[in-house]
Design an enzyme around this catalytic site. Structure first.
Site, short mmCIF file in Angstrom:
data_model
loop_
_atom_site.label_atom_id
_atom_site.label_comp_id
_atom_site.label_asym_id
_atom_site.label_seq_id
_atom_site.Cartn_x
_atom_site.Cartn_y
_atom_site.Cartn_z
CG ASP A 9 7.22 2.14 -2.10
OD1 ASP A 9 6.07 2.52 -1.95
OD2 ASP A 9 8.02 2.69 -2.89
CG HIS A 82 11.05 -1.88 -9.34
ND1 HIS A 82 11.80 -1.18 -10.25
CD2 HIS A 82 10.34 -0.96 -8.64
CE1 HIS A 82 11.57 0.12 -10.11
NE2 HIS A 82 10.68 0.28 -9.15
CE LYS A 107 5.92 5.42 -3.63
NZ LYS A 107 7.00 4.87 -4.46
CB CYS A 152 10.26 5.44 -1.83
SG CYS A 152 10.27 5.12 -3.62
#
Ligand code: VGL
Ligand code: ZN
Length: 199
Positions: A9, A82, A107, A152
């Protein structure tokens, strides 16, 4: 041994100026770019939410950003909006080198379930298919870097270790949100799962 770098990410919304900015989040871009050449395989993940995603506080009347709610699968932090699909915030940091990416995995597309881990959604059952991909490519060892260490990255690292991969988190190329002790908790969970750290 075949090893994969998993870059979690590294998107505009998690960098300074973004909707869910992690302090110094952009400082890991250069170290990550430098690491890529050292791996057989490079996987990048991209948080990719629909606007009506249940993890957004804005979709819960009266709920504040960073407050907690209960989903069918357990407790869930309510985040500021976000990484909304196809927005600039969801794009990778412009300096992140995508040249050597073998796979870009999105994802968090299901409105009803958040997905911190690159392997399973937050119900801990729905798979993203990443384990199957890595097994098919004969990967035995994974190194994780990216954003955020305590969400994450940690969820992905614990799942990778539980799935039987050798796992290292390179903390020199990670940054954390650190919400209500989340970093300490995440570090303990990773350690207990057998994750190795590089600092
Ligand atoms: C993340 C919170 C919400 C992350 C993603 O990438 O760590 N954190 N969505
Ligand atoms: Zn998210």
């Amino acid at each position: 041994m075949t090893s994969a770098l998993i870059v979690i990410d590294v998107q505009n919304d998690f960098c300074p100026g973004g909707a869910l900015a992690v302090s110094h989040g952009d400082g890991i871009v250069a170290p990550i770019n430098a690491m890529m050449a050292g791996f057989n395989l490079c996987v990048l993940t991209q948080d990719w939410h629909p606007k009506d995603h249940a993890s957004f506080a804005s979709n819960h009347a009266g709920a504040a950003d960073f407050s907690m709610t209960t989903m069918t699968y357990g407790p869930q932090v309510l985040w500021p909006d976000h990484c909304v699909q196809s927005t600039d915030g969801a794009a990778f940091h412009p300096m992140l080198d995508l040249t050597s990416a073998d796979l870009i995995l999105r994802k968090g597309k299901n409105s009803a379930i958040d997905s911190y881990s690159a392997f399973f959604e937050n119900d801990r059952k729905t798979t993203t298919g990443l384990a199957g991909y890595l097994h098919a490519r004969a990967v035995e060892r994974v190194v994780l870097v990216g954003l955020a260490t305590d969400y994450c990255v940690a969820y992905s690292a614990v799942d990778a270790a539980t799935l039987g991969f050798q796992v290292q988190v390179d903390l020199r190329a990670c940054c954390s949100i650190n919400l209500a002790g989340s970093l300490t908790k995440a570090m303990t969970q990773m350690q207990q799962a057998g994750v190795e750290f590089k600092e």
